[in-house]
Design a protein around this motif. Structure first.
Motif, mmCIF file in Angstrom:
data_model
loop_
_atom_site.group_PDB
_atom_site.id
_atom_site.type_symbol
_atom_site.label_atom_id
_atom_site.label_comp_id
_atom_site.label_asym_id
_atom_site.label_seq_id
_atom_site.Cartn_x
_atom_site.Cartn_y
_atom_site.Cartn_z
ATOM 1 N N ALA A 1 9.763 3.800 2.140
ATOM 2 C CA ALA A 1 8.660 3.220 2.906
ATOM 3 C C ALA A 1 7.349 3.942 2.638
ATOM 4 O O ALA A 1 6.283 3.327 2.650
ATOM 5 C CB ALA A 1 8.979 3.245 4.394
ATOM 6 N N LEU A 2 7.423 5.234 2.399
ATOM 7 C CA LEU A 2 6.213 6.023 2.152
ATOM 8 C C LEU A 2 6.248 6.654 0.761
ATOM 9 O O LEU A 2 5.832 7.794 0.569
ATOM 10 C CB LEU A 2 6.050 7.092 3.227
ATOM 11 C CG LEU A 2 5.818 6.569 4.644
ATOM 12 C CD1 LEU A 2 5.773 7.708 5.640
ATOM 13 C CD2 LEU A 2 4.543 5.753 4.716
ATOM 14 N N ALA A 3 6.705 5.892 -0.211
ATOM 15 C CA ALA A 3 6.883 6.401 -1.570
ATOM 16 C C ALA A 3 5.582 6.895 -2.199
ATOM 17 O O ALA A 3 5.597 7.797 -3.031
ATOM 18 C CB ALA A 3 7.503 5.319 -2.457
ATOM 19 N N ARG A 4 4.454 6.331 -1.787
ATOM 20 C CA ARG A 4 3.181 6.700 -2.405
ATOM 21 C C ARG A 4 2.457 7.841 -1.680
ATOM 22 O O ARG A 4 1.317 8.151 -2.014
ATOM 23 C CB ARG A 4 2.264 5.486 -2.464
ATOM 24 C CG ARG A 4 2.721 4.477 -3.486
ATOM 25 C CD ARG A 4 1.662 3.458 -3.701
ATOM 26 N NE ARG A 4 1.978 2.621 -4.834
ATOM 27 C CZ ARG A 4 1.366 1.491 -5.076
ATOM 28 N NH1 ARG A 4 0.427 1.057 -4.270
ATOM 29 N NH2 ARG A 4 1.690 0.780 -6.126
ATOM 30 N N LEU B 1 0.810 -1.211 0.000
ATOM 31 C CA LEU B 1 0.000 0.000 0.000
ATOM 32 C C LEU B 1 0.849 1.269 0.000
ATOM 33 O O LEU B 1 0.608 2.187 -0.783
ATOM 34 C CB LEU B 1 -0.926 0.006 1.219
ATOM 35 C CG LEU B 1 -1.875 1.188 1.367
ATOM 36 C CD1 LEU B 1 -2.934 1.158 0.268
ATOM 37 C CD2 LEU B 1 -2.528 1.165 2.741
ATOM 38 N N LEU B 2 1.844 1.331 0.862
ATOM 39 C CA LEU B 2 2.593 2.569 1.079
ATOM 40 C C LEU B 2 3.838 2.723 0.208
ATOM 41 O O LEU B 2 4.173 3.827 -0.204
ATOM 42 C CB LEU B 2 2.993 2.675 2.552
ATOM 43 C CG LEU B 2 1.832 2.652 3.537
ATOM 44 C CD1 LEU B 2 2.345 2.502 4.955
ATOM 45 C CD2 LEU B 2 0.980 3.887 3.395
ATOM 46 N N ALA B 3 4.535 1.616 -0.015
ATOM 47 C CA ALA B 3 5.761 1.675 -0.803
ATOM 48 C C ALA B 3 5.528 1.250 -2.243
ATOM 49 O O ALA B 3 6.361 1.505 -3.111
ATOM 50 C CB ALA B 3 6.838 0.796 -0.173
ATOM 51 N N GLY B 4 4.415 0.575 -2.495
ATOM 52 C CA GLY B 4 4.114 0.121 -3.844
ATOM 53 C C GLY B 4 4.771 -1.185 -4.211
ATOM 54 O O GLY B 4 4.798 -1.568 -5.382
ATOM 55 N N GLU C 1 -1.123 2.895 -7.616
ATOM 56 C CA GLU C 1 -0.483 2.787 -8.927
ATOM 57 C C GLU C 1 -1.393 3.276 -10.052
ATOM 58 O O GLU C 1 -0.932 3.661 -11.111
ATOM 59 C CB GLU C 1 -0.015 1.349 -9.208
ATOM 60 C CG GLU C 1 -1.132 0.324 -9.328
ATOM 61 C CD GLU C 1 -1.626 -0.215 -7.986
ATOM 62 O OE1 GLU C 1 -2.595 -0.988 -8.013
ATOM 63 O OE2 GLU C 1 -1.088 0.146 -6.934
ATOM 64 N N THR C 2 -2.715 3.307 -9.798
ATOM 65 C CA THR C 2 -3.667 3.827 -10.795
ATOM 66 C C THR C 2 -4.029 5.286 -10.519
ATOM 67 O O THR C 2 -4.993 5.797 -11.063
ATOM 68 C CB THR C 2 -4.944 2.969 -10.822
ATOM 69 O OG1 THR C 2 -5.556 3.015 -9.533
ATOM 70 C CG2 THR C 2 -4.636 1.529 -11.219
ATOM 71 N N HIS C 3 -3.292 5.938 -9.621
ATOM 72 C CA HIS C 3 -3.463 7.346 -9.246
ATOM 73 C C HIS C 3 -4.765 7.607 -8.493
ATOM 74 O O HIS C 3 -5.247 8.741 -8.470
ATOM 75 C CB HIS C 3 -3.322 8.270 -10.458
ATOM 76 C CG HIS C 3 -1.999 8.115 -11.124
ATOM 77 N ND1 HIS C 3 -0.833 8.602 -10.577
ATOM 78 C CD2 HIS C 3 -1.641 7.492 -12.278
ATOM 79 C CE1 HIS C 3 0.179 8.303 -11.361
ATOM 80 N NE2 HIS C 3 -0.274 7.629 -12.399
ATOM 81 N N GLU C 4 -5.303 6.568 -7.879
ATOM 82 C CA GLU C 4 -6.467 6.732 -7.002
ATOM 83 C C GLU C 4 -5.977 7.294 -5.669
ATOM 84 O O GLU C 4 -4.934 6.887 -5.156
ATOM 85 C CB GLU C 4 -7.139 5.373 -6.773
ATOM 86 C CG GLU C 4 -8.278 5.422 -5.792
ATOM 87 C CD GLU C 4 -8.796 4.040 -5.433
ATOM 88 O OE1 GLU C 4 -9.807 3.992 -4.725
ATOM 89 O OE2 GLU C 4 -8.192 3.032 -5.824
#
Length: 154
Positions: free
Chosen positions: A26-29, A9-12, A61-64
């Motif tokens: 760790a928080l890439a997203r 979820l957080l790093a993808g 990853e889908t920009h949601e």
């Protein structure tokens, strides 16, 4: 270190689970509009230790846009390194508009479940510093139950 679900979820990347990661990985997203204040808050707690609470947005990853509540605590281990324990809860359903500025959210709500989560995290952290494995498992069960109840809100 993140578990598999948090890493996805957080790093993808779920394969990053269990690995020490820099904050940026760790928080890439983390949503670009939330990134600065979230990282600043985490870095401050990493220096001093103590409890941590933040609700922020991430981009899938889908920009949601998804909302994540992070509750936890950081303490020093026997070597002096900071060790964190806590939970990430997807709170997206609780937000009617996913574009509410994160800074507009109150982080210090006196909600009984949030207070209980904070107390349980502190107890769990304290128990982890001793030889009380059975009690630490009980506190993990309680934390999991509180997290599920918080996630069911909406």
């Amino acid at each position: 270190m993140l578990d598999e679900g948090a890493a996805a979820l957080l790093a993808g990347n779920a394969a990053l689970a269990g690995q020490p990661l820099p904050l940026e990985a760790a928080l890439a997203r983390t949503h670009p509009d939330d990134r600065e204040w979230v990282f600043k808050h985490i870095r401050r707690v990493r220096q001093t230790g103590g409890s941590f609470s933040a609700e922020f947005r991430i981009l899938t990853e889908t920009h949601e846009v998804r909302w994540v509540l992070n509750r936890g605590a950081l303490t020093r281990d026997g070597t002096g390194a900071m060790q964190g324990r806590g939970a990430y809860i997807d709170t997206t359903d609780a937000h009617s508009n996913p574009f509410i500025p994160a800074a507009a959210l109150g982080q210090d709500v006196e909600d009984p479940l949030i207070v209980a989560a904070d107390c349980c995290i502190e107890a769990h952290t304290a128990l982890g510093q001793g030889e009380h494995v059975d009690l630490q498992r009980l506190s993990e069960t309680l934390l999991s139950g509180i997290g599920r109840r918080l996630a069911q809100r909406g």
